[in-house]
Design an enzyme around this catalytic site. Structure first.
Site, PDB file in Angstrom:
ATOM      1  N   ARG A  55      46.856  32.265  47.034  1.00 53.99           N
ATOM      2  CA  ARG A  55      46.449  32.285  45.621  1.00 53.99           C
ATOM      3  C   ARG A  55      47.679  32.358  44.713  1.00 53.99           C
ATOM      4  O   ARG A  55      47.717  31.743  43.650  1.00 53.99           O
ATOM      5  CB  ARG A  55      45.514  33.473  45.365  1.00 53.99           C
ATOM      6  CG  ARG A  55      44.228  33.356  46.183  1.00 53.99           C
ATOM      7  CD  ARG A  55      43.222  34.401  45.811  1.00 53.99           C
ATOM      8  NE  ARG A  55      42.760  34.205  44.454  1.00 53.99           N
ATOM      9  CZ  ARG A  55      42.120  35.135  43.736  1.00 53.99           C
ATOM     10  NH1 ARG A  55      41.889  36.305  44.267  1.00 53.99           N
ATOM     11  NH2 ARG A  55      41.739  34.882  42.516  1.00 53.99           N
ATOM     12  N   GLN A  90      39.307  40.084  33.820  1.00 58.68           N
ATOM     13  CA  GLN A  90      39.130  40.440  35.240  1.00 58.68           C
ATOM     14  C   GLN A  90      40.038  39.575  36.093  1.00 58.68           C
ATOM     15  O   GLN A  90      40.145  39.777  37.300  1.00 58.68           O
ATOM     16  CB  GLN A  90      37.676  40.190  35.662  1.00 58.68           C
ATOM     17  CG  GLN A  90      36.673  41.044  34.923  1.00 58.68           C
ATOM     18  CD  GLN A  90      35.256  40.499  35.118  1.00 58.68           C
ATOM     19  OE1 GLN A  90      34.551  40.902  36.037  1.00 58.68           O
ATOM     20  NE2 GLN A  90      34.840  39.584  34.258  1.00 58.68           N
ATOM     21  N   HIS A 108      41.619  44.158  36.652  1.00 55.63           N
ATOM     22  CA  HIS A 108      41.615  44.006  38.117  1.00 55.63           C
ATOM     23  C   HIS A 108      43.013  43.757  38.674  1.00 55.63           C
ATOM     24  O   HIS A 108      43.153  43.283  39.798  1.00 55.63           O
ATOM     25  CB  HIS A 108      40.665  42.872  38.534  1.00 55.63           C
ATOM     26  CG  HIS A 108      39.211  43.234  38.371  1.00 55.63           C
ATOM     27  ND1 HIS A 108      38.180  42.334  38.502  1.00 55.63           N
ATOM     28  CD2 HIS A 108      38.616  44.424  38.073  1.00 55.63           C
ATOM     29  CE1 HIS A 108      37.021  42.951  38.308  1.00 55.63           C
ATOM     30  NE2 HIS A 108      37.256  44.217  38.032  1.00 55.63           N
ATOM     31  N   CYS A 138      61.545  52.542  47.631  1.00 53.05           N
ATOM     32  CA  CYS A 138      61.688  53.609  48.643  1.00 53.05           C
ATOM     33  C   CYS A 138      62.194  53.066  49.983  1.00 53.05           C
ATOM     34  O   CYS A 138      62.497  53.854  50.889  1.00 53.05           O
ATOM     35  CB  CYS A 138      60.375  54.370  48.825  1.00 53.05           C
ATOM     36  SG  CYS A 138      59.102  53.469  49.718  1.00 53.05           S
ATOM     37  N   SER A 177      30.435  35.835  35.654  1.00 52.48           N
ATOM     38  CA  SER A 177      29.048  35.783  36.137  1.00 52.48           C
ATOM     39  C   SER A 177      28.257  37.048  35.811  1.00 52.48           C
ATOM     40  O   SER A 177      27.045  37.073  35.985  1.00 52.48           O
ATOM     41  CB  SER A 177      29.047  35.563  37.653  1.00 52.48           C
ATOM     42  OG  SER A 177      29.736  36.625  38.276  1.00 52.48           O
TER      43      SER A 177
HETATM   44  P1  OAD Z   1      32.551  34.589  39.256  1.00 51.29           P
HETATM   45  O1  OAD Z   1      32.989  33.573  40.253  1.00 51.29           O
HETATM   46  O2  OAD Z   1      31.608  35.620  39.695  1.00 51.29           O
HETATM   47  O3  OAD Z   1      31.899  33.862  37.987  1.00 51.29           O
HETATM   48  C1  OAD Z   1      32.522  32.793  37.353  1.00 51.29           C
HETATM   49  C2  OAD Z   1      31.661  32.329  36.187  1.00 51.29           C
HETATM   50  O4  OAD Z   1      32.363  31.306  35.512  1.00 51.29           O
HETATM   51  C3  OAD Z   1      30.310  31.737  36.611  1.00 51.29           C
HETATM   52  O5  OAD Z   1      29.281  32.347  35.832  1.00 51.29           O
HETATM   53  C4  OAD Z   1      30.430  30.259  36.263  1.00 51.29           C
HETATM   54  O6  OAD Z   1      29.223  29.696  35.762  1.00 51.29           O
HETATM   55  C5  OAD Z   1      31.473  30.272  35.168  1.00 51.29           C
HETATM   56  N1  OAD Z   1      32.275  29.037  35.076  1.00 51.29           N
HETATM   57  C6  OAD Z   1      32.673  28.226  36.077  1.00 51.29           C
HETATM   58  N2  OAD Z   1      33.392  27.196  35.587  1.00 51.29           N
HETATM   59  C7  OAD Z   1      33.442  27.373  34.240  1.00 51.29           C
HETATM   60  C8  OAD Z   1      34.024  26.643  33.164  1.00 51.29           C
HETATM   61  N3  OAD Z   1      34.707  25.513  33.369  1.00 51.29           N
HETATM   62  N4  OAD Z   1      33.862  27.106  31.901  1.00 51.29           N
HETATM   63  C9  OAD Z   1      33.160  28.259  31.677  1.00 51.29           C
HETATM   64  N5  OAD Z   1      32.601  28.982  32.636  1.00 51.29           N
HETATM   65  C10 OAD Z   1      32.732  28.553  33.903  1.00 51.29           C
HETATM   66  O7  OAD Z   1      33.878  35.240  38.641  1.00 51.29           O
HETATM   67  P2  OAD Z   1      34.033  36.601  37.820  1.00 51.29           P
HETATM   68  O8  OAD Z   1      32.846  36.869  36.982  1.00 51.29           O
HETATM   69  O9  OAD Z   1      35.365  36.571  37.177  1.00 51.29           O
HETATM   70  O10 OAD Z   1      36.990  40.864  41.581  1.00 51.29           O
HETATM   71  O11 OAD Z   1      34.083  37.642  38.999  1.00 51.29           O
HETATM   72  C11 OAD Z   1      34.294  39.006  38.716  1.00 51.29           C
HETATM   73  C12 OAD Z   1      35.079  39.661  39.816  1.00 51.29           C
HETATM   74  O12 OAD Z   1      34.454  39.393  41.082  1.00 51.29           O
HETATM   75  C13 OAD Z   1      36.485  39.127  40.008  1.00 51.29           C
HETATM   76  O13 OAD Z   1      37.434  39.710  39.146  1.00 51.29           O
HETATM   77  C14 OAD Z   1      36.789  39.451  41.437  1.00 51.29           C
HETATM   78  C15 OAD Z   1      35.464  39.005  42.043  1.00 51.29           C
HETATM   79  O14 OAD Z   1      35.145  39.558  43.263  1.00 51.29           O
HETATM   80  C16 OAD Z   1      37.658  41.337  42.651  1.00 51.29           C
HETATM   81  O15 OAD Z   1      38.207  40.623  43.478  1.00 51.29           O
HETATM   82  C17 OAD Z   1      37.684  42.824  42.720  1.00 51.29           C
END
Ligand code: OAD
Length: 242
Positions: A55, A90, A108, A138, A177
């Site tokens: 990544r 996040q 995060h 360290c 999401s």
């Molecule tokens: P998700 O993968 O859960 O959600 C991504 C969201 O972005 C979805 O609702 C998609 O519909 C939307 N999406 C995709 N492409 C898009 C675009 N071009 N324009 C607008 N929206 C778009 O990702 P997060 O909500 O960020 O945490 O996930 C939250 C956390 O879960 C992350 O920070 C990570 C993950 O596990 C950890 O790793 C602790």
């Protein structure tokens, strides 16, 4: 006007960085319990390092997109009008910073930082990590980990985040999401404080029905338009509670 924005992986999707829960997302291919938990790291640190090394490499070739840049414009535009942007993400990438936002709260953590489990020092890190690397401070080996928050760990800066959230005039969630707490609960906190809420996402999120306003489509199209409306004064924001 003070605006609180929460972003998620969707805002970086059009920069080529994958999301987590979409059809081709990371958690459709990999097990988050193995790659994003403290136990997973204890059991198989090489696998976890490999996942984050890949990544980190992808991030080096990714560029901020029109949505990241629009938020850079928003921060400067609000400041010029006596307002403030509080950008809480996040995301562990640095595309908001490279898109021009000066203050970014990474709840995060950050992919371009590493932390030593022995001494706790977090330091800037752009290369691959491995179990045998010594800590630059360290000097002990075996403790270096990505400076990111895993499941079962406490997100960072929570006091600062809630302080900013409850005094904002508008809460906007972009590209997330709504599946992961505490971030997924910010919209409810904002509503309870009488703050207007808006969701900008490709599809309705898990808590879409809670938002006052919803806009659906790609972030690179919707975010610049929304920023233009805010900065032109077209959009007047009033508190939900009179
Ligand atoms: P998700 O993968 O859960 O959600 C991504 C969201 O972005 C979805 O609702 C998609 O519909 C939307 N999406 C995709 N492409 C898009 C675009 N071009 N324009 C607008 N929206 C778009 O990702 P997060 O909500 O960020 O945490 O996930 C939250 C956390 O879960 C992350 O920070 C990570 C993950 O596990 C950890 O790793 C602790």
């Amino acid at each position: 006007m003070n605006i609180f924005i929460l972003t998620g992986a969707g805002i970086s999707a059009e920069s080529g960085l994958g999301t987590f829960r979409d059809k081709d997302g990371a958690w459709a291919k990999f097990d988050p319990m193995k790659l994003a938990t403290p136990q997973g790291f204890r059991r198989a640190p090489d696998d976890v390092h490999h996942f984050y090394n890949m990544r980190r490499r992808d991030l080096k070739t990714a560029q901020p997109n029109a949505a990241h840049c629009a938020l850079g414009r928003l921060e400067a535009g609000l400041a010029a009008r006596g307002g403030e942007l509080f950008l809480c993400t996040q995301n562990i990438d640095d595309l908001h910073e490279r898109g021009g936002v000066r203050r970014v709260i990474h709840m995060h953590g950050e992919l371009l930082k590493a932390r030593c489990n022995h001494c706790g020092l977090a330091t800037e890190w752009h290369d691959d990590l491995s179990v045998d690397l010594p800590c630059p401070d360290c000097r002990r080996a075996g403790g270096m980990r990505p400076h990111v928050v895993w499941f079962e760990e406490m997100p960072m800066y929570m006091d600062e985040i809630f302080d900013a959230l409850v005094v904002s005039d508008l809460f906007v969630s972009i590209g997330t999401s709504g599946a992961v707490y505490p971030a997924a609960g910010f919209v409810q906190t904002a509503r309870s404080a009488g703050i207007r809420t808006c969701e900008i996402n490709l599809d309705p999120s898990e808590n879409a029905q809670v938002f006052d306003e919803r806009r659906y489509g790609p972030a690179t199209e919707l975010v610049p338009t929304w920023v233009d409306e805010i900065l032109s004064g077209e959009m007047r924001v009033t508190r939900r509670r009179a």
